[in-house]
Motif scaffolding. Structure first.
Motif, PDB file in Angstrom:
ATOM      1  N   MET A 156     -75.840  62.399 -98.358  1.00 53.35           N
ATOM      2  CA  MET A 156     -74.474  61.658 -98.100  1.00 53.35           C
ATOM      3  C   MET A 156     -74.122  61.162 -99.225  1.00 53.35           C
ATOM      4  O   MET A 156     -74.748  60.040 -99.896  1.00 53.35           O
ATOM      5  CB  MET A 156     -74.775  60.829 -96.845  1.00 53.35           C
ATOM      6  N   SER A 157     -72.917  61.359 -99.578  1.00 54.02           N
ATOM      7  CA  SER A 157     -72.026  60.483-100.786  1.00 54.02           C
ATOM      8  C   SER A 157     -71.090  59.737-100.203  1.00 54.02           C
ATOM      9  O   SER A 157     -70.535  59.854 -99.186  1.00 54.02           O
ATOM     10  CB  SER A 157     -71.558  61.567-101.826  1.00 54.02           C
ATOM     11  N   ALA A 158     -70.717  58.774-101.147  1.00 53.71           N
ATOM     12  CA  ALA A 158     -69.900  57.736-100.829  1.00 53.71           C
ATOM     13  C   ALA A 158     -68.740  57.721-101.820  1.00 53.71           C
ATOM     14  O   ALA A 158     -69.027  57.991-102.908  1.00 53.71           O
ATOM     15  CB  ALA A 158     -70.251  56.418-100.525  1.00 53.71           C
ATOM     16  N   ASN A 159     -67.511  57.470-101.488  1.00 53.12           N
ATOM     17  CA  ASN A 159     -66.456  57.399-102.502  1.00 53.12           C
ATOM     18  C   ASN A 159     -66.679  55.842-103.264  1.00 53.12           C
ATOM     19  O   ASN A 159     -66.556  54.772-102.335  1.00 53.12           O
ATOM     20  CB  ASN A 159     -65.065  57.386-101.889  1.00 53.12           C
ATOM     21  N   LEU A 160     -66.447  55.706-104.162  1.00 56.48           N
ATOM     22  CA  LEU A 160     -66.814  54.539-105.155  1.00 56.48           C
ATOM     23  C   LEU A 160     -65.486  54.270-105.714  1.00 56.48           C
ATOM     24  O   LEU A 160     -64.733  54.876-106.402  1.00 56.48           O
ATOM     25  CB  LEU A 160     -67.518  54.563-106.305  1.00 56.48           C
ATOM     26  N   TYR A 161     -64.850  53.109-105.481  1.00 57.93           N
ATOM     27  CA  TYR A 161     -63.445  52.393-106.142  1.00 57.93           C
ATOM     28  C   TYR A 161     -63.945  51.356-106.863  1.00 57.93           C
ATOM     29  O   TYR A 161     -64.615  50.567-106.662  1.00 57.93           O
ATOM     30  CB  TYR A 161     -62.831  52.194-104.960  1.00 57.93           C
ATOM     31  N   SER A 162     -63.135  51.117-107.687  1.00 59.71           N
ATOM     32  CA  SER A 162     -63.299  49.833-108.695  1.00 59.71           C
ATOM     33  C   SER A 162     -61.972  48.923-108.133  1.00 59.71           C
ATOM     34  O   SER A 162     -61.154  49.402-107.384  1.00 59.71           O
ATOM     35  CB  SER A 162     -62.919  50.172-110.140  1.00 59.71           C
ATOM     36  N   ILE A 163     -62.135  47.689-108.272  1.00 60.01           N
ATOM     37  CA  ILE A 163     -61.000  46.995-108.034  1.00 60.01           C
ATOM     38  C   ILE A 163     -59.960  47.058-108.740  1.00 60.01           C
ATOM     39  O   ILE A 163     -58.675  47.040-108.137  1.00 60.01           O
ATOM     40  CB  ILE A 163     -61.576  45.286-108.350  1.00 60.01           C
ATOM     41  N   GLU A 164     -60.061  47.710-110.065  1.00 55.82           N
ATOM     42  CA  GLU A 164     -58.870  47.712-110.671  1.00 55.82           C
ATOM     43  C   GLU A 164     -58.152  48.872-110.216  1.00 55.82           C
ATOM     44  O   GLU A 164     -56.758  48.947-110.169  1.00 55.82           O
ATOM     45  CB  GLU A 164     -59.136  48.121-112.216  1.00 55.82           C
ATOM     46  N   SER A 165     -58.814  49.880-109.725  1.00 55.10           N
ATOM     47  CA  SER A 165     -58.169  51.222-109.237  1.00 55.10           C
ATOM     48  C   SER A 165     -57.460  50.749-107.753  1.00 55.10           C
ATOM     49  O   SER A 165     -56.349  51.380-107.322  1.00 55.10           O
ATOM     50  CB  SER A 165     -59.011  52.445-109.161  1.00 55.10           C
ATOM     51  N   LEU A 166     -57.985  49.635-106.969  1.00 53.21           N
ATOM     52  CA  LEU A 166     -57.462  49.611-105.678  1.00 53.21           C
ATOM     53  C   LEU A 166     -56.429  48.643-105.922  1.00 53.21           C
ATOM     54  O   LEU A 166     -55.233  48.625-104.934  1.00 53.21           O
ATOM     55  CB  LEU A 166     -58.479  48.773-104.865  1.00 53.21           C
TER      56      LEU A 166
END
Length: 66
Positions: free
Chosen positions: A1-11
């Motif tokens: 299972m994979s998860a979407n990883l987001y950075s604070i900058e991109s959010l």
């Protein structure tokens, strides 16, 4: 299972910034290059495109890291 990883900058990019003196869209964000300390938060330098001006401006914001 994979998860979407987001950075604070991109959010932050694309979000609306509102303060008493400025309303606009955040067009870029990065960890603040200088030592700015907020309790239980990280400082970010954001570039904002104001809705009532053509000249972008910068603001420092704090993002809670709870």
């Amino acid at each position: 299972m994979s998860a979407n990883l987001y950075s604070i900058e991109s959010l932050l990019v694309g979000k609306t910034y509102r303060s008493k003196s400025l309303v606009g869209e955040i067009v870029s964000a990065e960890k603040h290059p200088q030592a700015v300390w907020y309790e239980n938060a990280e400082a970010y330098l954001v570039e904002i495109r104001p809705t009532n001006s053509i000249r972008n401006t910068y603001r420092t914001i704090a993002v809670a890291n709870n």
